[in-house]
Write a protein that holds these residues in place. Structure first.
Motif, PDB file in Angstrom:
ATOM      1  N   ARG A  28       0.832  -1.217   0.000  1.00  0.00           N
ATOM      2  CA  ARG A  28       0.000   0.000   0.000  1.00  0.00           C
ATOM      3  C   ARG A  28       0.863   1.262   0.000  1.00  0.00           C
ATOM      4  NH1 ARG A  28      -2.402   3.764  -0.781  1.00  0.00           N
ATOM      5  NH2 ARG A  28      -4.347   4.588   0.101  1.00  0.00           N
ATOM      6  N   LEU A  87      -3.054   5.751  10.986  1.00  0.00           N
ATOM      7  CA  LEU A  87      -3.049   5.414   9.566  1.00  0.00           C
ATOM      8  C   LEU A  87      -4.311   4.642   9.183  1.00  0.00           C
ATOM      9  CD1 LEU A  87      -1.482   5.378   6.887  1.00  0.00           C
ATOM     10  CD2 LEU A  87      -0.407   3.251   7.641  1.00  0.00           C
ATOM     11  N   LEU A  88      -4.711   3.690  10.026  1.00  0.00           N
ATOM     12  CA  LEU A  88      -5.929   2.932   9.750  1.00  0.00           C
ATOM     13  C   LEU A  88      -7.151   3.829   9.796  1.00  0.00           C
ATOM     14  CD1 LEU A  88      -5.245  -0.360  11.747  1.00  0.00           C
ATOM     15  CD2 LEU A  88      -5.358  -0.090   9.260  1.00  0.00           C
ATOM     16  N   GLU A 125      -7.215   5.871   6.637  1.00  0.00           N
ATOM     17  CA  GLU A 125      -7.611   5.045   5.498  1.00  0.00           C
ATOM     18  C   GLU A 125      -9.113   4.770   5.530  1.00  0.00           C
ATOM     19  OE1 GLU A 125      -6.745   2.795   1.982  1.00  0.00           O
ATOM     20  OE2 GLU A 125      -5.707   4.356   3.117  1.00  0.00           O
ATOM     21  N   ARG A 158       4.165  10.431   0.642  1.00  0.00           N
ATOM     22  CA  ARG A 158       3.969   8.995   0.782  1.00  0.00           C
ATOM     23  C   ARG A 158       5.265   8.299   1.196  1.00  0.00           C
ATOM     24  NH1 ARG A 158       1.191   5.512  -4.019  1.00  0.00           N
ATOM     25  NH2 ARG A 158       0.669   3.639  -2.850  1.00  0.00           N
ATOM     26  N   ARG A 218     -10.931   7.888   4.481  1.00  0.00           N
ATOM     27  CA  ARG A 218     -10.832   8.087   3.034  1.00  0.00           C
ATOM     28  C   ARG A 218     -11.821   7.210   2.277  1.00  0.00           C
ATOM     29  NH1 ARG A 218      -8.561   5.924  -1.344  1.00  0.00           N
ATOM     30  NH2 ARG A 218      -7.854   4.109  -0.157  1.00  0.00           N
ATOM     31  N   LEU A 219     -11.962   5.962   2.729  1.00  0.00           N
ATOM     32  CA  LEU A 219     -12.897   5.059   2.066  1.00  0.00           C
ATOM     33  C   LEU A 219     -14.343   5.514   2.253  1.00  0.00           C
ATOM     34  CD1 LEU A 219     -11.289   1.591   2.916  1.00  0.00           C
ATOM     35  CD2 LEU A 219     -11.284   2.778   0.715  1.00  0.00           C
TER      36      LEU A 219
END
Length: 554
Positions: free
Chosen positions: A132, A521-522, A525, A142, A528-529
């Motif tokens: 990822r 981070l999770l 993510e 990134r 974002r989803l």
């Protein structure tokens, strides 16, 4: 007869001088073709995962640890699907576990493959994380995130497998840096965990350097940041202050096999201990399982060791591996550090708390008891101690020692607890005679350097058959180690120190920081989803009325 010079095949010779048909691009294409084969790719993942084992003793190529993971990272990055990335992580994890623990094969046989396959699953999510963050065209942001998060993911693997039931913290990547002074200084700040993060960060940055020119600036900046951080730690981290020294003798009887080996080992240890008379030692240390009886119920053996204490003029720390009672209702086989003085056992005793799975007990014996039939698993479970113990050594002007037994020296929290409880010297009594001609003795002895650096206290690693070694309060080696071919007693002038390292003060903060980063981070993510707009549904086809499309509104 004249010599005929053959002509080169038709076609132009590449400007780089490579053979015709072997241009760099064609070689890359051949490698890519091989990696498209699941069998070749799987073999590559196993090999890539095994490479870091070379950084540990006995090879001890500590510098190799900083690039050893690069092939594995690049392989996962090139995975065509998330499923393949997870598989590459799993297979690499299997290779890592087997390579670092290969010396267990004679004891566990095929069972080590089963264990490696189970533990290797811990690397599957890490493979997804690597794919990822390193996959696709990497931006500067990134790259920076990858240099932080990829090491954090690896650290979670080390944390989980450090649980005693999964084998304990053996083969932590940071432990490969036991003889690199800057890394030992880092350990004094955040323990072996922070060293692992450093090693992984460098590997990740090097992998990014090799990806695309666009990533090289950010990767180079990450490497510079790592170097500056280590420099700051070197200059700023508080270090223990030397306060004198104590003379400690290590008795290593060497390999004793055959009938009556326990008694003959005791006799050899006694002989070597007598040779220490007149050398003004403060403490004599024997290795793990140096005594095969319960001294409280064996007056003759206790008197024999007490006599040695009188002859040498110092207490003797022995280790009893025998059926005993711990003073309560529990009776069974304990491994116990017992301090014996001129008048016999002083009453100071520590029972080993963390046992070696399969070696000293079988987890879920009702389910996994069959392991005793395919290897050398414990036929009877040892019993555990209930608390750490700091012992006062009466004949050494108030010296306080913190004993550990066998692979307990691999657990950073145990030596930290003993240091907080007032131990001036950490002592690990060990025996790796089962693995005498493997990498295990050197690997085990090297852990003492990490524990000393973390705690700011010297550490004595005393074994029956080698490798025995002593480390100062900054993890530096004291004297020469006793190798696996030695049957001798050696006296070490061990430096003492006061002061508190940041690791002793704040503990496993590096682990918590890594966990917080992964949680953030999770969460990002997931957010974002959730914010991603739903895909638009295609418009339904127009209906046809009497051979012509029906227009809306009609």
């Amino acid at each position: 007869m004249g010599m005929r010079i053959g002509r080169a095949p038709a076609g132009r010779i590449p400007a780089d001088g490579s053979p015709v048909g072997r241009t760099p691009d064609s070689r890359r294409e051949q490698v890519a073709a091989l990696l498209r084969s699941p069998w070749w790719r799987g073999a590559a993942a196993l090999l890539a995962g095994a490479l870091p084992a070379l950084a540990f003793p006995a090879p001890s190529l500590w510098w190799f640890a900083y690039v050893a993971l690069v092939p594995w990272l690049l392989l996962i990055r090139a995975a065509p699907t998330a499923r393949r990335a997870a598989l590459d992580g799993w297979l690499g994890g299997i290779g890592f576990v087997i390579a670092v623990h290969h010396w267990l094969v004679p004891s566990l046989h095929v069972f080590i493959v089963v264990l490696a396959a189970l533990l290797g699953l811990l690397w599957a999510p890490w493979g997804l994380l690597v794919a990822r963050l390193l996959g696709g065209p990497p931006s500067g942001r990134r790259c920076a995130l990858a240099v932080a998060a990829v090491p954090a993911g690896w650290l979670m693997i080390e944390l989980v497998r450090s649980w005693e039931g999964l084998g304990g913290p053996w083969g932590l990547l940071g432990a490969s840096q036991w003889e690199f002074a800057p890394a030992l200084r880092v350990a004094s700040v955040g323990g072996v965990w922070l060293v692992s993060l450093l090693v992984l960060a460098v590997n990740t940055a090097v992998a990014l350097l090799l990806v695309t020119p666009r990533a090289r600036t950010a990767a180079a900046a990450s490497l510079v940041a790592c170097a500056l951080a280590v420099g700051a730690v070197w200059a700023w981290a508080p270090q223990p202050e030397r306060t004198g020294q104590v003379r400690i003798a290590v008795v290593q009887p060497g390999v004793v096999d055959g009938t009556g080996s326990v008694e003959r080992r005791l006799a050899r240890s006694a002989e070597l201990t007598r040779g220490l008379a007149g050398q003004d030692v403060d403490l004599v240390v024997w290795g793990e399982s140096s005594v095969g009886v319960d001294l409280t119920h064996s007056p003759a053996s206790a008197a024999r060791i007490a006599e040695l204490s009188r002859e040498v003029g110092a207490e003797v720390l022995v280790n009893a591996d025998a059926r005993q009672t711990d003073g309560s209702e529990r009776t069974g086989i304990f491994k116990s550090a017992v301090l014996v003085g001129p008048d016999g056992p002083t009453g100071a005793r520590y029972d080993k708390m963390r046992l070696v799975p399969f070696g000293e007990y079988v987890p879920l014996r009702s389910l996994l008891g069959w392991a005793t039939s395919v290897g050398k698993a414990a036929g009877e479970d040892r019993l555990r101690g209930t608390r750490p113990v700091v012992m006062d050594v009466p004949g050494a002007e108030g010296l306080r020692i913190g004993p550990l037994v066998c692979f307990e020296s691999a657990f950073p929290d145990m030596s930290r607890r003993l240091t907080r409880d007032g131990a001036q010297v950490l002592i690990a009594q060990s025996s790796t005679s089962t693995f005498q001609h493997s990498w295990a003795p050197a690997q085990h002895a090297s852990l003492g350097a990490l524990r000393a650096a973390e705690s700011g206290r010297p550490m004595v690693h005393a074994t029956l058959t080698g490798v025995s070694a002593v480390y100062g309060p900054q993890g530096e080696r004291v004297g020469s180690p006793l190798g696996t071919d030695a049957s001798t007693a050696a006296v070490f002038d061990v430096p003492l120190a006061t002061g508190t390292t940041l690791y002793v003060r704040f503990g496993d903060w590096a682990v918590y920081a890594a966990l917080a980063l992964l949680a953030a981070l999770l969460a990002a993510e997931g957010t974002r989803l959730l914010r991603r707009p739903a895909p638009e549904r295609p418009a339904p086809p127009a209906r046809t009325v009497h051979g012509s499309p029906e227009r809306p509104g009609h």
